[in-house]
Design an enzyme around this catalytic site. Structure first.
Site, short mmCIF file in Angstrom:
data_model
loop_
_atom_site.label_atom_id
_atom_site.label_comp_id
_atom_site.label_asym_id
_atom_site.label_seq_id
_atom_site.Cartn_x
_atom_site.Cartn_y
_atom_site.Cartn_z
N ILE A 171 0.83 -1.28 -0.06
CA ILE A 171 0.04 -0.02 -0.11
C ILE A 171 0.90 1.16 0.04
CG2 ILE A 171 -1.64 1.23 1.25
CD1 ILE A 171 -2.85 -1.77 2.08
N ARG A 253 -3.36 1.20 11.58
CA ARG A 253 -4.30 0.77 12.44
C ARG A 253 -4.13 1.45 13.76
NH1 ARG A 253 -6.73 -4.52 12.94
NH2 ARG A 253 -6.81 -5.40 10.63
N GLU A 282 -11.05 1.98 18.77
CA GLU A 282 -12.38 2.43 17.91
C GLU A 282 -13.40 1.27 17.89
OE1 GLU A 282 -10.93 0.39 13.53
OE2 GLU A 282 -9.86 2.18 14.09
N HIS A 300 -12.64 4.33 9.58
CA HIS A 300 -11.92 2.80 9.01
C HIS A 300 -12.58 2.44 7.60
CE1 HIS A 300 -9.27 -0.81 10.82
NE2 HIS A 300 -9.42 -0.52 9.34
#
Length: 344
Positions: A171, A253, A282, A300
């Site tokens: 990514i 994260r 979260e 998210h």
């Protein structure tokens, strides 16, 4: 109670392995799994955890999870029939991989299929942060726009600036390509290991020590996996090294960034703005972040295109079918456990 939303598919006469689908998901996933297994489904968006998850997994040999359900040694002890844990997420810090391997439980995740979609979102979030899109939209919606000013929501340029990437995996590299090839950005990065020289050369990438990366980046994007070694990898000391004009974007994260320290740094002007798609604890968000106008917050959703989420879910289903029917799961994290399986 959580158990009230469990339901079971109708079963045929021949005994088949039982699988828990631990979160609402696409109908295609149920159809694919239902061809092979008796299904038990948890039809609530609230994740099963602890005793509730253990109860739902009784007599199950496999489980399809969305990426937040905690699979630890205690749960494995309570669910001795469990043979496969297949997640539609990439990150697997919610799974005790060592404990699963010790008990012969196959674990899989869903890498690759979300790389480009997540990179799209990460770059978009970075741009929205740099150009103050969220802040200016709220201003307009409140009816506060009465006149034009030369400095009205003047943000930071993206083109030609320095893009810093912390975590240069699939990514990270996809974000780098967007910045360098699309926006003429200078690229600096930090990773545990350097990219191959041809890859660095193709992007004009410069590897830096982490402290130097924090100081050099105009726009820092964080894409490292989460684990004990990366907990609060970016905290007060690291944030203090950033330029006061810089932005920080976290699509990694929750827990990689110290959210409380970030809120203080933003409030005190140590950096200009932040874009956050992930948070500690979260779905709860640190209240100080919620109170700040120079933070773009999203729930998210970096991989949330329909095509990509469907591909993630179907890959998890493919892993589960292979794991419990004698096949080779395509993205197993501990494939060595397959050698220990008994036929059937």
């Amino acid at each position: 109670m959580a158990n009230d939303v469990l339901r079971e598919a109708a079963t045929g006469s021949a005994p088949r392995a039982r699988v828990l689908v631990a979160r609402p998901v696409f109908a295609e996933v149920h159809e694919r799994l239902g061809q092979h297994f008796d299904l038990r489904s948890h039809d609530s968006d609230v994740a099963l955890q602890g005793p509730a998850l253990a109860h739902a997994l009784q007599d199950c040999e496999g489980v399809f999870i969305a990426g937040v359900e905690q699979i630890d040694a205690a749960l494995l002890q309570a669910c001795p029939r469990l043979r496969a844990v297949c997640s539609m997420a990439v990150g697997y810090n919610n799974i005790d991989l060592q404990a699963c391997t010790a008990r012969g439980v196959l674990v899989s995740n869903a890498p690759d299929v979300l790389t480009e979609t997540t990179a799209d979102f990460g770059f978009a979030l970075m741009m929205a942060t740099a150009r103050r899109l969220s802040e200016s939209e709220h201003f307009l919606r409140r009816g506060d726009w009465k006149a034009w000013r030369y400095d009205l929501f003047a943000g930071a340029d993206v083109h030609g600036s320095t893009l810093g990437i912390l975590g240069m995996g699939r990514i990270g590299q996809a974000i780098a390509r967007r910045g360098v090839l699309g926006f003429g950005m200078r690229l600096v990065y930090h990773n545990r290991s350097r990219l191959p020289a041809p890859t660095e050369a193709s992007l004009g990438a410069q590897w830096l020590e982490r402290d130097a990366l924090m100081a050099e980046a105009d726009h820092l994007v964080i894409v490292v996996p989460y684990g004990p070694e990366s907990h609060h990898l970016v905290g007060a000391a690291e944030l203090a090294r950033m330029k006061p004009t810089a932005t920080l974007t976290n699509i990694a994260r929750g827990g990689v960034v110290d959210d409380a320290a970030l809120a203080r740094a933003l409030r005190q002007g140590q950096l200009a703005a932040a874009g956050l798609d992930v948070f500690e604890g979260e779905p709860q968000v640190h209240p100080e972040l919620l109170a700040l106008s120079n933070v773009v917050l999203t729930p998210h959703i970096a991989s949330a295109s329909l095509a990509t989420r469907r591909a993630m879910a179907l890959l998890a289903a493919d892993n589960l079918v292979a794991a419990l029917t004698g096949g080779e799961p395509p993205t197993a994290l501990n494939p060595q456990v397959l050698a220990l399986r008994q036929p059937g």
